[in-house]
Design a protein around this motif. Structure first.
Motif, PDB file in Angstrom:
ATOM      1  N   GLN A 151       0.803  -1.216   0.000  1.00  0.00           N
ATOM      2  CA  GLN A 151       0.000   0.000   0.000  1.00  0.00           C
ATOM      3  C   GLN A 151       0.838   1.269   0.000  1.00  0.00           C
ATOM      4  O   GLN A 151       0.452   2.269  -0.603  1.00  0.00           O
ATOM      5  CB  GLN A 151      -0.923   0.014   1.232  1.00  0.00           C
ATOM      6  N   ARG A 152       1.960   1.213   0.701  1.00  0.00           N
ATOM      7  CA  ARG A 152       2.765   2.426   0.841  1.00  0.00           C
ATOM      8  C   ARG A 152       4.234   2.070   1.013  1.00  0.00           C
ATOM      9  O   ARG A 152       4.573   1.054   1.623  1.00  0.00           O
ATOM     10  CB  ARG A 152       2.286   3.232   2.050  1.00  0.00           C
ATOM     11  N   VAL A 153       5.106   2.901   0.441  1.00  0.00           N
ATOM     12  CA  VAL A 153       6.545   2.766   0.637  1.00  0.00           C
ATOM     13  C   VAL A 153       7.071   4.093   1.154  1.00  0.00           C
ATOM     14  O   VAL A 153       6.767   5.159   0.586  1.00  0.00           O
ATOM     15  CB  VAL A 153       7.280   2.382  -0.665  1.00  0.00           C
ATOM     16  N   ALA A 224       9.945  -3.228  -5.878  1.00  0.00           N
ATOM     17  CA  ALA A 224       9.059  -3.914  -4.932  1.00  0.00           C
ATOM     18  C   ALA A 224       7.602  -3.860  -5.368  1.00  0.00           C
ATOM     19  O   ALA A 224       6.826  -4.775  -5.069  1.00  0.00           O
ATOM     20  CB  ALA A 224       9.211  -3.306  -3.539  1.00  0.00           C
ATOM     21  N   ILE A 225       7.218  -2.808  -6.104  1.00  0.00           N
ATOM     22  CA  ILE A 225       5.811  -2.659  -6.496  1.00  0.00           C
ATOM     23  C   ILE A 225       5.613  -2.912  -7.999  1.00  0.00           C
ATOM     24  O   ILE A 225       4.614  -2.495  -8.573  1.00  0.00           O
ATOM     25  CB  ILE A 225       5.270  -1.270  -6.105  1.00  0.00           C
ATOM     26  N   PHE A 226       6.588  -3.582  -8.621  1.00  0.00           N
ATOM     27  CA  PHE A 226       6.514  -3.948 -10.041  1.00  0.00           C
ATOM     28  C   PHE A 226       6.432  -2.722 -10.958  1.00  0.00           C
ATOM     29  O   PHE A 226       5.814  -2.769 -12.012  1.00  0.00           O
ATOM     30  CB  PHE A 226       5.302  -4.852 -10.315  1.00  0.00           C
ATOM     31  N   GLU A 227       7.081  -1.626 -10.574  1.00  0.00           N
ATOM     32  CA  GLU A 227       7.032  -0.411 -11.378  1.00  0.00           C
ATOM     33  C   GLU A 227       8.419   0.008 -11.871  1.00  0.00           C
ATOM     34  O   GLU A 227       8.609   1.167 -12.235  1.00  0.00           O
ATOM     35  CB  GLU A 227       6.407   0.737 -10.575  1.00  0.00           C
ATOM     36  N   GLU A 264       1.311   4.391  -2.736  1.00  0.00           N
ATOM     37  CA  GLU A 264       1.865   5.720  -2.488  1.00  0.00           C
ATOM     38  C   GLU A 264       3.326   5.577  -2.072  1.00  0.00           C
ATOM     39  O   GLU A 264       3.654   4.776  -1.194  1.00  0.00           O
ATOM     40  CB  GLU A 264       1.080   6.444  -1.394  1.00  0.00           C
ATOM     41  N   LEU A 265       4.196   6.310  -2.725  1.00  0.00           N
ATOM     42  CA  LEU A 265       5.608   6.372  -2.355  1.00  0.00           C
ATOM     43  C   LEU A 265       5.875   7.746  -1.773  1.00  0.00           C
ATOM     44  O   LEU A 265       5.637   8.770  -2.423  1.00  0.00           O
ATOM     45  CB  LEU A 265       6.498   6.135  -3.581  1.00  0.00           C
ATOM     46  N   ARG A 275      10.974   1.606   4.062  1.00  0.00           N
ATOM     47  CA  ARG A 275       9.973   0.774   4.727  1.00  0.00           C
ATOM     48  C   ARG A 275       8.856   0.498   3.722  1.00  0.00           C
ATOM     49  O   ARG A 275       8.321   1.420   3.098  1.00  0.00           O
ATOM     50  CB  ARG A 275       9.413   1.488   5.958  1.00  0.00           C
ATOM     51  N   ILE A 276       8.523  -0.779   3.555  1.00  0.00           N
ATOM     52  CA  ILE A 276       7.470  -1.186   2.629  1.00  0.00           C
ATOM     53  C   ILE A 276       6.305  -1.723   3.459  1.00  0.00           C
ATOM     54  O   ILE A 276       6.477  -2.667   4.231  1.00  0.00           O
ATOM     55  CB  ILE A 276       7.968  -2.258   1.651  1.00  0.00           C
TER      56      ILE A 276
END
Length: 392
Positions: A151-153, A224-227, A264-265, A275-276
Protein backbone atom coordinates in the motif's frame (compact mmCIF):
# COMPACT_ATOMS: atom_id res chain seq x y z
CA UNK A 1 39.40 -11.26 -20.94
CA UNK A 2 37.23 -8.20 -21.50
CA UNK A 3 39.42 -5.13 -21.95
CA UNK A 4 38.32 -1.93 -20.22
CA UNK A 5 38.93 1.79 -20.30
CA UNK A 6 37.95 3.58 -17.08
CA UNK A 7 36.73 7.17 -17.45
CA UNK A 8 36.29 9.30 -14.34
CA UNK A 9 38.58 8.54 -11.42
CA UNK A 10 37.10 10.34 -8.44
CA UNK A 11 36.17 8.73 -5.13
CA UNK A 12 33.62 6.34 -6.63
CA UNK A 13 35.34 5.80 -9.96
CA UNK A 14 38.63 4.88 -8.32
CA UNK A 15 37.65 3.45 -4.96
CA UNK A 16 34.58 1.48 -6.03
CA UNK A 17 34.45 0.77 -9.76
CA UNK A 18 38.13 0.54 -10.66
CA UNK A 19 38.92 -1.49 -7.55
CA UNK A 20 36.04 -3.87 -8.31
CA UNK A 21 37.01 -4.51 -11.93
CA UNK A 22 40.65 -5.08 -10.98
CA UNK A 23 39.48 -8.02 -8.85
CA UNK A 24 37.65 -9.77 -11.70
CA UNK A 25 39.94 -12.23 -13.54
CA UNK A 26 37.89 -12.00 -16.75
CA UNK A 27 38.42 -8.21 -16.92
CA UNK A 28 41.56 -6.32 -17.88
CA UNK A 29 41.95 -2.55 -17.48
CA UNK A 30 44.07 -1.16 -20.31
CA UNK A 31 43.61 2.58 -19.88
CA UNK A 32 42.43 5.19 -17.37
CA UNK A 33 41.13 8.68 -18.05
CA UNK A 34 40.35 11.78 -16.01
CA UNK A 35 40.50 15.56 -16.44
CA UNK A 36 42.78 15.67 -13.37
CA UNK A 37 46.31 14.57 -14.24
CA UNK A 38 46.96 13.59 -10.62
CA UNK A 39 44.04 11.15 -10.67
CA UNK A 40 45.27 9.60 -13.91
CA UNK A 41 48.65 8.95 -12.36
CA UNK A 42 47.19 7.50 -9.16
CA UNK A 43 44.88 5.18 -11.10
CA UNK A 44 47.63 4.07 -13.48
CA UNK A 45 49.79 3.21 -10.47
CA UNK A 46 46.98 1.18 -8.96
CA UNK A 47 46.37 -0.74 -12.21
CA UNK A 48 50.03 -1.44 -12.81
CA UNK A 49 50.45 -2.63 -9.23
CA UNK A 50 47.47 -4.99 -9.59
CA UNK A 51 48.88 -6.54 -12.78
CA UNK A 52 52.55 -6.30 -11.77
CA UNK A 53 53.53 -4.49 -14.98
CA UNK A 54 53.69 -0.96 -16.43
CA UNK A 55 51.27 -1.35 -19.34
CA UNK A 56 48.37 0.89 -18.29
CA UNK A 57 47.86 3.96 -20.48
CA UNK A 58 46.40 7.22 -19.20
CA UNK A 59 44.76 10.19 -20.89
CA UNK A 60 42.79 13.38 -20.25
CA UNK A 61 40.29 13.23 -23.13
CA UNK A 62 37.91 10.26 -23.02
CA UNK A 63 37.68 10.23 -26.81
CA UNK A 64 41.18 8.74 -26.93
CA UNK A 65 39.78 5.64 -25.22
CA UNK A 66 36.77 5.50 -27.56
CA UNK A 67 39.09 5.49 -30.58
CA UNK A 68 41.09 2.47 -29.37
CA UNK A 69 40.29 -0.78 -31.18
CA UNK A 70 41.74 -2.90 -28.38
CA UNK A 71 39.24 -1.74 -25.73
CA UNK A 72 35.99 -3.71 -25.53
CA UNK A 73 34.09 -1.67 -22.96
CA UNK A 74 34.18 1.58 -20.99
CA UNK A 75 33.46 2.26 -17.33
CA UNK A 76 32.02 5.76 -16.89
CA UNK A 77 32.20 7.25 -13.39
CA UNK A 78 31.97 10.95 -14.22
CA UNK A 79 29.62 13.61 -12.81
CA UNK A 80 26.00 13.13 -13.91
CA UNK A 81 25.97 15.72 -16.70
CA UNK A 82 28.36 13.53 -18.71
CA UNK A 83 26.66 10.16 -18.18
CA UNK A 84 24.32 9.93 -21.15
CA UNK A 85 26.35 11.82 -23.75
CA UNK A 86 29.47 9.82 -22.99
CA UNK A 87 27.52 6.54 -22.97
CA UNK A 88 25.96 7.31 -26.35
CA UNK A 89 29.31 8.28 -27.88
CA UNK A 90 30.87 5.09 -26.52
CA UNK A 91 28.05 2.91 -27.86
CA UNK A 92 28.33 4.46 -31.30
CA UNK A 93 32.05 3.71 -31.18
CA UNK A 94 31.18 0.04 -30.62
CA UNK A 95 32.04 -0.09 -26.92
CA UNK A 96 29.93 -1.86 -24.33
CA UNK A 97 29.08 0.50 -21.48
CA UNK A 98 29.08 0.37 -17.69
CA UNK A 99 27.90 3.79 -16.49
CA UNK A 100 27.07 5.27 -13.13
CA UNK A 101 23.58 6.50 -12.29
CA UNK A 102 21.56 8.69 -12.90
CA UNK A 103 20.67 10.52 -16.12
CA UNK A 104 20.70 14.35 -16.05
CA UNK A 105 17.13 14.79 -17.29
CA UNK A 106 14.22 12.88 -18.83
CA UNK A 107 15.04 13.84 -22.41
CA UNK A 108 18.55 12.43 -22.10
CA UNK A 109 17.06 9.21 -20.73
CA UNK A 110 15.18 8.80 -24.01
CA UNK A 111 18.45 9.31 -25.90
CA UNK A 112 20.14 6.65 -23.77
CA UNK A 113 17.45 4.03 -24.37
CA UNK A 114 17.27 4.74 -28.10
CA UNK A 115 21.04 4.71 -28.64
CA UNK A 116 21.61 1.45 -26.79
CA UNK A 117 18.77 -0.21 -28.71
CA UNK A 118 20.08 0.96 -32.07
CA UNK A 119 23.72 0.01 -31.43
CA UNK A 120 23.00 -3.27 -29.66
CA UNK A 121 25.83 -2.83 -27.16
CA UNK A 122 25.68 -4.26 -23.65
CA UNK A 123 24.80 -1.54 -21.13
CA UNK A 124 24.83 -1.85 -17.36
CA UNK A 125 23.78 0.94 -14.99
CA UNK A 126 26.19 1.28 -12.10
CA UNK A 127 23.83 0.78 -9.18
CA UNK A 128 24.58 -1.83 -6.55
CA UNK A 129 21.27 -2.28 -4.73
CA UNK A 130 19.92 -5.12 -6.85
CA UNK A 131 22.90 -7.18 -5.72
CA UNK A 132 22.83 -6.01 -2.07
CA UNK A 133 21.25 -8.62 0.19
CA UNK A 134 18.99 -6.30 2.18
CA UNK A 135 17.40 -4.47 -0.74
CA UNK A 136 17.12 -7.47 -3.00
CA UNK A 137 15.45 -9.36 -0.15
CA UNK A 138 12.98 -6.56 0.59
CA UNK A 139 11.91 -6.40 -3.05
CA UNK A 140 11.72 -10.19 -3.27
CA UNK A 141 9.48 -10.48 -0.22
CA UNK A 142 7.20 -7.68 -1.37
CA UNK A 143 6.88 -8.98 -4.95
CA UNK A 144 6.04 -12.44 -3.66
CA UNK A 145 3.22 -11.23 -1.43
CA UNK A 146 4.77 -11.86 1.99
CA UNK A 147 3.29 -8.61 3.36
CA UNK A 148 0.07 -8.81 1.35
CA UNK A 149 -0.80 -6.09 -1.13
CA UNK A 150 1.71 -3.26 -0.91
CA UNK A 151 0.00 0.00 0.00
CA UNK A 152 2.77 2.43 0.84
CA UNK A 153 6.54 2.77 0.64
CA UNK A 154 8.42 5.23 2.84
CA UNK A 155 11.92 6.33 1.79
CA UNK A 156 14.22 8.68 3.67
CA UNK A 157 17.23 10.30 2.01
CA UNK A 158 19.95 12.61 3.35
CA UNK A 159 19.33 16.34 3.48
CA UNK A 160 21.01 18.45 0.83
CA UNK A 161 24.12 20.40 1.73
CA UNK A 162 24.57 24.13 1.17
CA UNK A 163 27.94 25.13 -0.31
CA UNK A 164 28.63 28.84 -0.43
CA UNK A 165 29.72 30.71 -3.53
CA UNK A 166 33.42 31.31 -4.06
CA UNK A 167 35.37 33.87 -6.05
CA UNK A 168 36.72 32.87 -9.45
CA UNK A 169 40.20 31.40 -9.25
CA UNK A 170 42.87 30.38 -11.78
CA UNK A 171 42.44 26.88 -13.16
CA UNK A 172 45.15 24.75 -11.52
CA UNK A 173 47.83 23.09 -13.59
CA UNK A 174 46.95 19.52 -14.47
CA UNK A 175 43.20 20.11 -14.79
CA UNK A 176 41.23 20.40 -18.04
CA UNK A 177 38.38 22.45 -16.62
CA UNK A 178 36.66 23.05 -19.96
CA UNK A 179 36.43 19.30 -20.51
CA UNK A 180 35.14 18.81 -16.96
CA UNK A 181 32.31 21.22 -17.79
CA UNK A 182 31.73 19.59 -21.17
CA UNK A 183 28.04 19.97 -22.13
CA UNK A 184 27.19 21.91 -18.94
CA UNK A 185 26.75 25.71 -19.05
CA UNK A 186 29.94 27.69 -18.65
CA UNK A 187 30.75 28.84 -15.11
CA UNK A 188 34.04 30.40 -13.98
CA UNK A 189 36.34 28.00 -12.17
CA UNK A 190 36.01 27.93 -8.39
CA UNK A 191 37.88 25.37 -6.28
CA UNK A 192 34.94 23.70 -4.53
CA UNK A 193 32.73 23.42 -7.63
CA UNK A 194 34.42 20.18 -8.69
CA UNK A 195 34.19 18.48 -5.29
CA UNK A 196 32.35 15.15 -5.18
CA UNK A 197 29.68 16.49 -2.82
CA UNK A 198 29.54 20.00 -4.20
CA UNK A 199 28.70 19.29 -7.85
CA UNK A 200 25.95 16.88 -6.80
CA UNK A 201 24.08 19.86 -5.33
CA UNK A 202 24.13 22.00 -8.49
CA UNK A 203 21.39 21.72 -11.15
CA UNK A 204 23.87 22.09 -14.01
CA UNK A 205 25.58 18.84 -13.04
CA UNK A 206 23.13 16.78 -10.98
CA UNK A 207 19.78 16.66 -9.17
CA UNK A 208 20.84 16.80 -5.52
CA UNK A 209 20.34 14.13 -2.90
CA UNK A 210 17.12 13.03 -4.59
CA UNK A 211 18.95 11.72 -7.66
CA UNK A 212 22.09 10.70 -5.78
CA UNK A 213 20.84 8.68 -2.81
CA UNK A 214 17.38 8.33 -4.30
CA UNK A 215 18.78 6.23 -7.14
CA UNK A 216 19.42 3.50 -4.60
CA UNK A 217 16.34 3.41 -2.42
CA UNK A 218 13.74 4.59 -4.94
CA UNK A 219 14.88 1.82 -7.27
CA UNK A 220 14.18 -0.73 -4.53
CA UNK A 221 10.78 0.87 -3.97
CA UNK A 222 9.78 0.67 -7.64
CA UNK A 223 11.06 -2.88 -8.01
CA UNK A 224 9.06 -3.91 -4.93
CA UNK A 225 5.81 -2.66 -6.50
CA UNK A 226 6.51 -3.95 -10.04
CA UNK A 227 7.03 -0.41 -11.38
CA UNK A 228 10.69 -0.56 -12.41
CA UNK A 229 9.60 -0.09 -16.03
CA UNK A 230 6.62 2.12 -15.24
CA UNK A 231 6.35 5.29 -13.22
CA UNK A 232 4.07 7.43 -11.08
CA UNK A 233 0.89 9.17 -12.21
CA UNK A 234 1.00 12.06 -9.72
CA UNK A 235 3.95 13.78 -8.12
CA UNK A 236 3.51 16.36 -5.37
CA UNK A 237 6.76 17.71 -3.95
CA UNK A 238 7.72 20.46 -1.53
CA UNK A 239 11.31 21.51 -0.99
CA UNK A 240 13.53 24.17 0.55
CA UNK A 241 16.20 25.64 -1.73
CA UNK A 242 19.38 27.59 -0.95
CA UNK A 243 19.56 31.27 -1.81
CA UNK A 244 22.63 32.93 -3.28
CA UNK A 245 24.80 29.83 -2.88
CA UNK A 246 26.76 27.47 -5.10
CA UNK A 247 24.22 24.79 -4.16
CA UNK A 248 20.92 25.09 -6.01
CA UNK A 249 19.16 21.76 -5.31
CA UNK A 250 16.74 21.09 -2.45
CA UNK A 251 18.06 20.77 1.09
CA UNK A 252 14.91 19.62 2.92
CA UNK A 253 12.08 18.01 0.97
CA UNK A 254 9.05 15.74 0.94
CA UNK A 255 7.59 14.23 -2.23
CA UNK A 256 4.49 12.09 -2.59
CA UNK A 257 4.14 9.83 -5.62
CA UNK A 258 1.00 7.90 -6.57
CA UNK A 259 1.11 4.90 -8.94
CA UNK A 260 -1.62 3.32 -11.07
CA UNK A 261 -1.84 0.35 -8.69
CA UNK A 262 -2.75 2.71 -5.86
CA UNK A 263 0.60 2.51 -4.07
CA UNK A 264 1.87 5.72 -2.49
CA UNK A 265 5.61 6.37 -2.36
CA UNK A 266 6.67 9.04 0.14
CA UNK A 267 10.23 10.34 -0.15
CA UNK A 268 11.49 12.77 2.48
CA UNK A 269 14.79 14.10 3.76
CA UNK A 270 16.28 12.94 7.04
CA UNK A 271 17.84 9.47 6.77
CA UNK A 272 18.81 6.54 4.57
CA UNK A 273 15.98 4.10 5.19
CA UNK A 274 13.16 2.33 3.37
CA UNK A 275 9.97 0.77 4.73
CA UNK A 276 7.47 -1.19 2.63
CA UNK A 277 3.97 -1.48 4.10
CA UNK A 278 1.33 -3.96 2.97
CA UNK A 279 -2.07 -5.22 4.03
CA UNK A 280 -0.45 -8.07 6.01
CA UNK A 281 2.59 -6.40 7.52
CA UNK A 282 5.72 -4.40 6.79
CA UNK A 283 9.45 -4.79 6.04
CA UNK A 284 12.04 -2.16 6.89
CA UNK A 285 15.72 -1.39 6.44
CA UNK A 286 16.02 1.60 8.80
CA UNK A 287 19.46 2.75 7.64
CA UNK A 288 21.77 2.10 4.69
CA UNK A 289 22.55 -1.66 4.58
CA UNK A 290 21.21 -2.15 8.11
CA UNK A 291 19.66 -5.35 9.46
CA UNK A 292 16.15 -5.92 8.14
CA UNK A 293 13.14 -5.75 10.44
CA UNK A 294 9.56 -6.88 9.86
CA UNK A 295 6.18 -6.74 11.57
CA UNK A 296 6.39 -10.53 12.10
CA UNK A 297 9.63 -12.59 12.25
CA UNK A 298 8.27 -15.20 9.86
CA UNK A 299 8.11 -12.68 7.03
CA UNK A 300 11.88 -12.55 6.72
CA UNK A 301 12.24 -16.34 6.75
CA UNK A 302 10.22 -17.02 3.62
CA UNK A 303 11.81 -19.06 0.85
CA UNK A 304 10.79 -19.26 -2.81
CA UNK A 305 11.56 -21.75 -5.51
CA UNK A 306 13.12 -20.50 -8.73
CA UNK A 307 9.92 -21.34 -10.61
CA UNK A 308 7.59 -19.36 -8.34
CA UNK A 309 9.87 -16.44 -7.49
CA UNK A 310 8.60 -13.16 -8.98
CA UNK A 311 12.01 -11.53 -9.14
CA UNK A 312 15.18 -12.24 -11.11
CA UNK A 313 18.12 -14.14 -9.53
CA UNK A 314 20.36 -11.89 -7.43
CA UNK A 315 23.65 -11.12 -9.21
CA UNK A 316 26.97 -11.39 -7.36
CA UNK A 317 27.79 -7.72 -7.99
CA UNK A 318 26.94 -5.20 -10.69
CA UNK A 319 30.55 -5.40 -11.94
CA UNK A 320 30.64 -9.19 -12.26
CA UNK A 321 27.19 -9.08 -13.85
CA UNK A 322 28.44 -6.63 -16.50
CA UNK A 323 31.54 -8.62 -17.44
CA UNK A 324 29.53 -11.83 -17.74
CA UNK A 325 26.94 -10.10 -19.92
CA UNK A 326 29.65 -8.73 -22.20
CA UNK A 327 31.16 -12.20 -22.55
CA UNK A 328 27.81 -13.92 -23.18
CA UNK A 329 26.18 -11.02 -25.10
CA UNK A 330 23.25 -11.19 -22.68
CA UNK A 331 21.36 -8.50 -20.78
CA UNK A 332 22.73 -7.51 -17.37
CA UNK A 333 20.50 -6.83 -14.39
CA UNK A 334 20.25 -3.06 -14.85
CA UNK A 335 19.20 -2.06 -18.35
CA UNK A 336 18.98 1.39 -20.04
CA UNK A 337 15.20 1.40 -19.58
CA UNK A 338 15.61 0.70 -15.86
CA UNK A 339 17.89 3.66 -15.26
CA UNK A 340 15.76 5.90 -17.47
CA UNK A 341 12.53 5.05 -15.66
CA UNK A 342 14.14 5.36 -12.22
CA UNK A 343 15.76 8.67 -13.14
CA UNK A 344 12.47 9.94 -14.57
CA UNK A 345 10.71 9.36 -11.25
CA UNK A 346 13.39 11.37 -9.46
CA UNK A 347 13.49 14.15 -12.06
CA UNK A 348 9.71 14.52 -11.79
CA UNK A 349 10.09 14.97 -8.04
CA UNK A 350 12.60 17.74 -8.62
CA UNK A 351 10.35 19.39 -11.22
CA UNK A 352 7.42 19.36 -8.80
CA UNK A 353 9.56 20.88 -6.04
CA UNK A 354 11.11 23.53 -8.29
CA UNK A 355 7.71 24.70 -9.50
CA UNK A 356 5.96 24.21 -6.16
CA UNK A 357 3.06 22.38 -7.75
CA UNK A 358 1.66 18.92 -8.44
CA UNK A 359 2.75 17.25 -11.68
CA UNK A 360 0.52 14.83 -13.58
CA UNK A 361 2.58 12.29 -15.53
CA UNK A 362 1.63 9.86 -18.26
CA UNK A 363 4.16 7.00 -17.82
CA UNK A 364 3.03 5.27 -21.02
CA UNK A 365 3.57 8.21 -23.37
CA UNK A 366 6.07 9.87 -21.00
CA UNK A 367 4.47 13.29 -21.05
CA UNK A 368 3.38 15.89 -18.50
CA UNK A 369 -0.26 16.82 -18.94
CA UNK A 370 -1.15 20.42 -19.82
CA UNK A 371 1.85 22.14 -18.26
CA UNK A 372 4.33 23.84 -20.57
CA UNK A 373 6.48 25.13 -17.70
CA UNK A 374 6.95 21.67 -16.24
CA UNK A 375 7.46 20.11 -19.66
CA UNK A 376 10.30 22.56 -20.36
CA UNK A 377 12.20 21.10 -17.38
CA UNK A 378 12.25 17.61 -18.91
CA UNK A 379 15.30 18.69 -20.93
CA UNK A 380 18.09 21.25 -20.99
CA UNK A 381 20.42 22.60 -23.71
CA UNK A 382 24.01 21.43 -24.05
CA UNK A 383 26.96 23.78 -24.41
CA UNK A 384 28.59 24.07 -27.81
CA UNK A 385 30.25 22.06 -29.32
CA UNK A 386 28.77 19.15 -27.36
CA UNK A 387 25.74 17.50 -28.95
CA UNK A 388 24.50 13.94 -29.43
CA UNK A 389 26.06 14.12 -32.88
CA UNK A 390 29.50 14.86 -31.44
CA UNK A 391 32.33 12.99 -33.14
CA UNK A 392 35.01 11.00 -31.41
Amino acid sequence: QITLGCIGLGIHGMGWNLDAFLKIPEARVLAVCDVFKSRQEEARGKVNAAYANSDCAMCTDFREILRRDDIDAVVISTPDHWHVLMSVMAARAGKDVFCEKPTLNVSQGHMLVDAMKKTGVVYQGGIEDRSVDQYYRMAELARNGRIGKVQRVLVTLPEGVVFEKEKEAPVPEGLDYDLWLGPAPYSPYTPSRLGAQEWRNVWDYSGGKLTDWGAHLIDTAQVAIFEEHGGPLEIDGKGEFPKDALSTTATKYEIRYRYKNGVELIVKSGGTGIRIEGTDGWIECPEWRATLAASKPGILEAAFTAEENKIWPKPQTEHVDFIQAVKDRTKPIYQPLDIHRLSTTMHLGNISMRLGQKVNWDPVNEKIANDDEATALLSCPMRTPWTFDASI
